[in-house]
Structures are given as C-alpha cells and as structure tokens.
Design a protein around this motif. Structure first.
Motif, short mmCIF file in Angstrom:
data_model
loop_
_atom_site.label_atom_id
_atom_site.label_comp_id
_atom_site.label_asym_id
_atom_site.label_seq_id
_atom_site.Cartn_x
_atom_site.Cartn_y
_atom_site.Cartn_z
N GLN A 62 118.25 69.50 75.87
CA GLN A 62 117.24 70.46 76.34
C GLN A 62 117.04 70.36 77.84
OE1 GLN A 62 113.61 69.85 74.08
NE2 GLN A 62 114.70 69.92 72.13
N LEU A 63 117.02 69.15 78.37
CA LEU A 63 116.81 68.95 79.80
C LEU A 63 117.97 69.55 80.60
CD1 LEU A 63 115.10 67.78 82.07
CD2 LEU A 63 116.29 65.60 81.77
N LYS B 18 125.33 77.74 79.21
CA LYS B 18 124.51 77.12 78.17
C LYS B 18 125.34 76.86 76.91
CE LYS B 18 119.99 78.80 79.70
NZ LYS B 18 118.97 77.79 79.44
N GLU B 19 126.35 77.71 76.69
CA GLU B 19 127.25 77.47 75.56
C GLU B 19 128.02 76.16 75.75
OE1 GLU B 19 129.87 80.77 74.93
OE2 GLU B 19 128.24 82.19 74.56
N VAL B 20 128.39 75.87 76.99
CA VAL B 20 129.07 74.60 77.29
C VAL B 20 128.14 73.43 76.96
CG1 VAL B 20 130.08 73.18 79.11
CG2 VAL B 20 130.52 75.64 79.05
N VAL B 21 126.89 73.56 77.36
CA VAL B 21 125.90 72.50 77.12
C VAL B 21 125.71 72.24 75.63
CG1 VAL B 21 123.46 71.86 77.41
CG2 VAL B 21 124.70 72.97 79.28
N HIS B 22 125.79 73.29 74.84
CA HIS B 22 125.54 73.17 73.40
C HIS B 22 126.83 73.23 72.58
CE1 HIS B 22 121.21 73.53 74.03
NE2 HIS B 22 121.48 74.50 74.89
N ALA B 23 127.93 72.77 73.17
CA ALA B 23 129.24 72.92 72.53
C ALA B 23 129.49 71.94 71.39
CB ALA B 23 130.34 72.78 73.57
N GLY B 24 128.59 71.01 71.15
CA GLY B 24 128.72 70.15 69.98
C GLY B 24 129.38 68.81 70.23
N GLY B 25 129.27 68.29 71.44
CA GLY B 25 129.82 66.97 71.70
C GLY B 25 129.01 65.87 71.01
N MET C 271 130.32 66.49 81.21
CA MET C 271 130.65 67.89 80.95
C MET C 271 131.46 68.50 82.10
SD MET C 271 127.11 69.45 79.44
CE MET C 271 126.44 68.93 77.86
N ALA C 272 131.05 68.18 83.32
CA ALA C 272 131.74 68.73 84.48
C ALA C 272 133.19 68.28 84.52
CB ALA C 272 131.01 68.28 85.76
N THR C 273 133.43 67.00 84.23
CA THR C 273 134.81 66.50 84.24
C THR C 273 135.63 67.16 83.14
OG1 THR C 273 134.33 64.58 82.82
CG2 THR C 273 134.10 64.28 85.20
N LEU C 274 135.02 67.44 81.99
CA LEU C 274 135.74 68.10 80.89
C LEU C 274 136.14 69.52 81.26
CD1 LEU C 274 133.77 66.98 77.68
CD2 LEU C 274 135.85 65.98 78.68
N VAL C 275 135.23 70.25 81.90
CA VAL C 275 135.54 71.62 82.31
C VAL C 275 136.72 71.62 83.28
CG1 VAL C 275 134.69 73.63 83.58
CG2 VAL C 275 133.21 72.50 81.90
N HIS C 276 136.71 70.68 84.23
CA HIS C 276 137.82 70.59 85.18
C HIS C 276 139.10 70.11 84.50
CE1 HIS C 276 135.15 70.43 89.05
NE2 HIS C 276 135.25 71.63 88.53
N ASP C 277 138.96 69.18 83.54
CA ASP C 277 140.12 68.72 82.77
C ASP C 277 140.84 69.89 82.11
OD1 ASP C 277 140.10 66.06 83.28
OD2 ASP C 277 139.22 65.46 81.37
N ASP C 278 140.05 70.79 81.54
CA ASP C 278 140.64 71.92 80.81
C ASP C 278 141.42 72.84 81.73
OD1 ASP C 278 139.61 71.01 78.42
OD2 ASP C 278 137.78 72.22 78.54
N GLY D 124 137.49 72.51 69.13
CA GLY D 124 137.72 73.64 68.24
C GLY D 124 137.22 74.97 68.77
N LYS D 125 136.73 75.01 70.03
CA LYS D 125 136.22 76.25 70.60
C LYS D 125 137.01 76.59 71.87
CE LYS D 125 131.54 75.37 68.88
NZ LYS D 125 130.11 75.17 69.24
N ALA D 126 137.04 77.87 72.19
CA ALA D 126 137.76 78.32 73.38
C ALA D 126 137.14 77.72 74.63
CB ALA D 126 137.75 79.84 73.47
N THR D 127 137.98 77.28 75.57
CA THR D 127 137.50 76.69 76.82
C THR D 127 137.09 77.78 77.81
OG1 THR D 127 139.74 76.68 77.73
CG2 THR D 127 139.01 74.69 76.56
N LEU D 128 136.33 77.37 78.82
CA LEU D 128 135.90 78.32 79.86
C LEU D 128 137.10 78.90 80.59
CD1 LEU D 128 132.80 76.85 81.73
CD2 LEU D 128 132.89 78.78 80.16
N GLN D 129 138.08 78.04 80.89
CA GLN D 129 139.23 78.55 81.64
C GLN D 129 140.05 79.53 80.80
OE1 GLN D 129 142.82 77.77 81.84
NE2 GLN D 129 142.81 76.99 79.74
#
Length: 325
Positions: free
Chosen positions: A22-23, A40-47, A82-89, A99-104
């Motif tokens: 939430q924060l 926000k979808e990235v934040v709630h992506a289910g990690g 989360m930031a490192t994961l987005v860049h990793d992708d 199991g979900k489509a990445t931002l890139q």
C-alpha cells in the motif's frame, strides 16, 4: 490488498507486507492515469515480497522497534527490487514475469527503462525520509552501486562460456545477494541493534541471497515453466551461463562448448545440453554449493539475539532455501 499465499501462516507479517505494498502504491503519483495504472500493476504483480519480509523481521532485532518505520524501510527495499526487475526484463528481452506480460513487452523498452528509473527514485525518496542517519543512506547508495555492477557484469558476460565459478559467485554476490544483505542489515541497524548483531544480519542475508540465486539457477534447468514463471532454460537461451553449466563445462568442454558457440540453440540442442549437464554432475554440484551457503546462512541466523522474530526467520529461511519452484 492480497499477499502471496505463503504468508497465511504468519498473520502479522502478512498484514505488514500488505501495508508495504500500500505504501509503495501511494507513492505512484504520476498525473497520466494510464501510466499511473500501469505502474500500479507492477506494484501489485504478485511477488512473494521476501526481501521486505526480511527487513520487517530484522527490524525486531534491536532495542528499538517502530512498526511504521519498519514498513517504510521494507517498502524502500521492495521498490528497489522492483526497479531492478523492470530493468532486467529490458536487458533480457523478457516477454513475461510471474506469468504476466512485462512492461517492456507491452509498452516498449523506453517506457520500461523510465518506469524502472521512477521506481528507483521512489525507493530513495522513502529511504531519505526514514533512514536514521546519512551514514545509512550512503550505505544504501553503495549497495545500489554493487547491485548495478552485478547486473552490468552479467550483461557483459553473455555468450562467454569461459566463466569460472569464482566469476559467477562474484556476479551473483552483487546481483542478488547484496539486496538480501541490505534487507536484513537495514532492519537490524535501524532497530538499534549492535554493530556486531547488524553484521551477523548482513552475512545472513548475503548467504541467503547466494543460496537463493544458485537454487534459482538450478530451477532454470529443472522446473516446469508454469512454476518458475519463465521459459525453462531461459538463461542459456539468453547466453547467461550459470553454475550448473559452468561446472559441467569445466569437465566436458569438448562436447559442450561447440553447442554453446551456436548461440541460437534448437530444442534438440537444448535437450542435449541438459543431458550433458546432468551427466557431468553440474546440477548435483550446484546443489551441494547451495547447501553450503544455506548452512552458512543458518549459522549466522543462530548468532542473532533471541526472540519470536528469530523463530520466524528460521522457518522462512529453511522453507525458502528448500524450494522447488
């Protein structure tokens, strides 16, 4: 907000992790509604929220415990992750994560890079507000540097089959273990644990991260894609040669190296490669090293001050490092 099912057995931790999410969500303040919703979808992506869980638990180690502060620090740690994961992708050209489509994949590389940068800024905004000292803030900056160096080392080592075990361990020390170490150390130091206790927390997190990454790399060869959330042998397909392959290559370079030199491997070549890795005990030897790091992590854990948090740490660590998915 829902958290991973693994936290059902830890109701207070489950509640605190929900507040962590939430924060982070509350710090997504972009005016464009579509971009805001996407982030926000990235934040709630289910990690699984493992790293912030370690921060929350280690925040109970010292003489001072402030739940709100612990949640904020855990949120900073998770946003950094989360930031490192987005860049990793982006680097991996990954189509899916968990199991979900990445931002890139859905929005393109440029959008994903800026989104990752935005998450970095949120992490440091939270840290700057809640860190107990400039020294701790500087420590987190240095840690971020080590994490990024680990990512750069991995990128630079693609399709280079001569990687040694030593080089591999150095890379994952920065890429994965550093963030686990930061998670534990941040909670400990901000709870006013002694320097010695905080050091044990750091080493515990470091060894957990080392074992975690080795196990993750083993699963890349063994697990079902529906379990790990990415294609099986995804690392090899991308030219990332991890510990099982490095061990096998050292024993049978004659047969393995020609396969790797092709870079774009067919399914038959991948099948042959995994057969050779098993035959040369690459997976077995990697599992042995993961067990050694697990034992080291539990040894450091046992040196921490006693308390209910410590029992939870032991259960969580044992469960996580014996995972099969």
């Amino acid at each position: 907000m829902n958290t991973h099912a693994m936290w059902k057995d830890y109701p207070q931790l489950e509640k605190d992790l929900s507040r962590v999410t939430q924060l982070i969500d509350s710090h997504i303040r972009i005016r464009d509604k579509q971009i805001r919703a996407t982030l926000k979808e990235v934040v709630h992506a289910g990690g699984k929220l493992l790293r912030p869980a370690y921060t929350l638990l280690c925040s109970q180690m010292g003489a001072y415990y402030d739940r709100d502060k612990a949640i904020a620090l855990a949120a900073a740690v998770e946003t950094l992750h989360m930031a490192t994961l987005v860049h990793d992708d982006v680097i991996d050209d990954a189509a899916t994560r968990r199991g979900k489509a990445t931002l890139q994949n859905t929005h393109g590389n440029k959008f994903a890079i800026y989104a990752g940068d935005y998450l970095f800024s949120i992490s440091f905004a939270i840290l700057s507000k809640h860190s107990g000292s400039l020294e701790h803030l500087a420590y987190n900056s240095r840690s971020m540097e080590r994490i990024l160096i680990g990512e750069l080392d991995q990128l630079h080592s693609r399709f280079k089959p001569a990687s040694s075990v030593k080089d591999y361990l150095a890379r994952i020390s920065g890429k994965t273990a550093q963030l686990f170490a930061v998670s534990c150390y941040t909670g400990a130091i901000e709870s006013k644990a002694t320097k010695r206790q905080a050091r044990h927390a750091w080493y515990m997190g470091h060894y957990i991260g080392m074992a975690f990454q080795i196990i993750d790399d083993i699963l890349d060869y063994e697990a079902d894609a529906s379990h790990v959330g990415k294609p099986v042998m995804a690392d090899v397909r991308q030219g990332i040669y991890t510990l099982p392959l490095i061990y096998a290559l050292a024993k049978n370079e004659r047969e393995i190296k020609p396969i790797l030199e092709k870079k774009q491997l067919s399914d038959e070549e991948l099948d042959r490669l995994i057969t050779l890795i098993r035959q040369e005990r690459g997976l077995a030897n990697a599992k042995k090293l993961a067990s050694r790091y697990t034992e080291k992590a539990l040894t450091e854990l046992n040196k921490l001050p006693n308390g209910p948090y410590k029992d939870t740490l032991f259960e969580l660590t044992s469960q996580m490092l014996k995972r099969t998915m």
